[in-house]
Scaffold this active site. Structure first.
Site, PDB file in Angstrom:
ATOM      1  N   ARG A 195     -47.111  -1.943 -54.615  1.00 32.71           N
ATOM      2  CA  ARG A 195     -46.511  -2.060 -53.286  1.00 32.71           C
ATOM      3  C   ARG A 195     -45.818  -0.731 -52.969  1.00 32.71           C
ATOM      4  NH1 ARG A 195     -42.596  -0.223 -55.181  1.00 32.71           N
ATOM      5  NH2 ARG A 195     -40.683  -1.214 -55.952  1.00 32.71           N
ATOM      6  N   HIS A 236     -46.912  -6.201 -56.584  1.00 30.99           N
ATOM      7  CA  HIS A 236     -47.950  -5.353 -57.163  1.00 30.99           C
ATOM      8  C   HIS A 236     -49.144  -6.242 -57.547  1.00 30.99           C
ATOM      9  CE1 HIS A 236     -45.014  -2.162 -57.516  1.00 30.99           C
ATOM     10  NE2 HIS A 236     -44.319  -2.793 -58.444  1.00 30.99           N
ATOM     11  N   SER A 291     -40.251  -1.468 -66.968  1.00 34.20           N
ATOM     12  CA  SER A 291     -40.467  -1.671 -65.538  1.00 34.20           C
ATOM     13  C   SER A 291     -41.193  -2.983 -65.259  1.00 34.20           C
ATOM     14  CB  SER A 291     -41.290  -0.515 -64.977  1.00 34.20           C
ATOM     15  OG  SER A 291     -42.636  -0.622 -65.422  1.00 34.20           O
ATOM     16  N   CYS A 292     -41.232  -3.339 -63.991  1.00 35.73           N
ATOM     17  CA  CYS A 292     -41.914  -4.563 -63.572  1.00 35.73           C
ATOM     18  C   CYS A 292     -43.385  -4.546 -63.975  1.00 35.73           C
ATOM     19  CB  CYS A 292     -41.765  -4.757 -62.070  1.00 35.73           C
ATOM     20  SG  CYS A 292     -42.157  -3.280 -61.093  1.00 35.73           S
ATOM     21  N   GLY A 335     -36.818   2.516 -64.981  1.00 32.18           N
ATOM     22  CA  GLY A 335     -36.857   3.841 -64.382  1.00 32.18           C
ATOM     23  C   GLY A 335     -36.348   4.939 -65.284  1.00 32.18           C
ATOM     24  N   ILE A 347     -32.347  -5.165 -58.312  1.00 31.11           N
ATOM     25  CA  ILE A 347     -32.337  -5.778 -59.639  1.00 31.11           C
ATOM     26  C   ILE A 347     -30.943  -6.264 -60.001  1.00 31.11           C
ATOM     27  CG2 ILE A 347     -32.808  -5.419 -62.095  1.00 31.11           C
ATOM     28  CD1 ILE A 347     -35.293  -5.507 -60.320  1.00 31.11           C
TER      29      ILE A 347
END
Length: 350
Positions: free
Chosen positions: A176, A228, A147-148, A118, A14
């Site tokens: 993933r 994902h 988060s993503c 996180g 990131i």
């Protein structure tokens, strides 16, 4: 000279993307990046991209031995922020380290900081997705870019919530197993509940941004590295057609409705699209919803979306900088600037 000076603490998956994104903006600049290991990324940051490099005090000798030039220590630049002209730290360190950095560095220095998903929500005043709650971050000292997966769900569900009256939401998240460069994670030949408890933590995390949404999530990990995928089920409290949903997504920011039938039937092909578009690191900042998956049946909406976990949070970090420093009070204006600089598109060029 740019209006805001930014230090990126952590130059990994990131952090390196956030550094490039900040560098691309007209109203902010990269004061420096922080690395703890003298690896190829550190060398590229200095020698290829020209970013000033700061390191922890106890790692200086390692970088000297490796012949990688540094500008000083992270402790010095943060604790003497005014002398360096530092305005904001974007903390992209691994899970849990950001909270520790807040206590030992940022609070002591009185420096604004952005954390990643996180970290626990309590680390910041605001959990942030620009399309949903930009105004809440105006002038804040500490913001967490979620988060993503949470970012992706907030984008599409937030769009739906603006247009329609929603009931309960159920999401299955197919995660993933690792990022492409990671060799120590898995599984490589299994499907693993992640977590095994249902509901998973993703639903409560969405609620840190959209507190009045009724959402339940479950998640599994699969042996892939690319993206994902979410399978979303939304109960509707009003009459809505599939075309209504497609129109809403197509009008929204940072969401693409993509045709499965044009060779985009998998996450691998979506990543290839990123490559063919010439995106650096094949980054897909947008959330990609398969058009054919969008279906309303008996008052329930179904759709599937793909999430490039390395990239979708990057624009949010840039917008969070503008909100915290009040460079821009209008969320649309900030997102316009961010998206223009990064080449983010509201619809795929197909």
């Amino acid at each position: 000279m740019a209006d805001v000076s930014v230090l990126i603490n952590g130059y990994g998956t990131i952090g390196k993307r956030v550094a490039d994104a900040v560098d691309a903006q007209r109203d902010m600049e990269v004061l420096g990046v922080v690395k703890t290991s003298p690896d190829y990324l550190a060398r590229l940051a200095v020698e290829e991209y020209g970013y000033p490099l700061f390191v922890p005090e106890d790692r200086v000798e390692r970088f000297e031995d490796a012949g990688i030039e540094t500008e000083g220590t992270v402790e010095d630049v943060v604790l003497n922020a005014e002398d360096y002209g530092l305005d904001v730290v974007v903390d992209c360190t691994p899970e849990g380290i950001g909270a520790r950095n807040k206590e030992t560095l940022y609070e002591k220095a009185g420096v604004k900081a952005i954390f990643q998903g996180g970290e626990e929500a309590e680390v910041a005043e605001v959990s942030f997705v620009a399309q949903c709650n930009y105004e809440e971050a105006l002038g804040a000292d500490y913001v967490r870019c979620v988060s993503c997966n949470t970012t992706a769900l907030c984008r599409t569900l937030g769009t739906l919530k603006e247009e329609f009256e929603l009931g309960r939401v159920y999401v299955t998240i197919v995660r993933r197993a690792a990022d492409p460069h990671q060799v120590k994670k898995g599984p490589i030949n299994a499907i693993a509940p992640n977590p095994v408890t249902v509901p998973s933590h993703h639903g409560p995390d969405v609620k840190t941004v959209m507190p009045d949404i009724d959402i339940t999530t479950a998640a599994v990990k699969v042996p892939t590295t690319l993206m994902h995928m979410h399978v979303v089920r939304v109960e509707l409290k009003e009459e809505v057609t599939s075309d209504d949903v497609i129109d809403a997504f197509e009008e929204a920011r940072r969401i693409w409705v993509v045709p499965h039938g044009e060779g985009l039937g998998s996450t691998a092909e979506l990543i290839e699209l990123g490559r063919d578009l010439g995106r650096k690191r094949y980054d897909l900042y947008e959330i990609l919803v398969w058009e054919e998956s969008i279906n309303v049946e008996d008052g329930v909406l179904y759709y599937m979306q793909a999430v490039h976990q390395e990239a979708d949070v990057v624009p949010e970090n840039v917008d969070a900088i503008r909100a915290m420093t009040e460079l821009e009070e209008d969320p649309e204006a900030s997102m316009d600037a961010t998206d223009s600089a990064l080449g983010v598109l509201n619809s795929p060029p197909l």
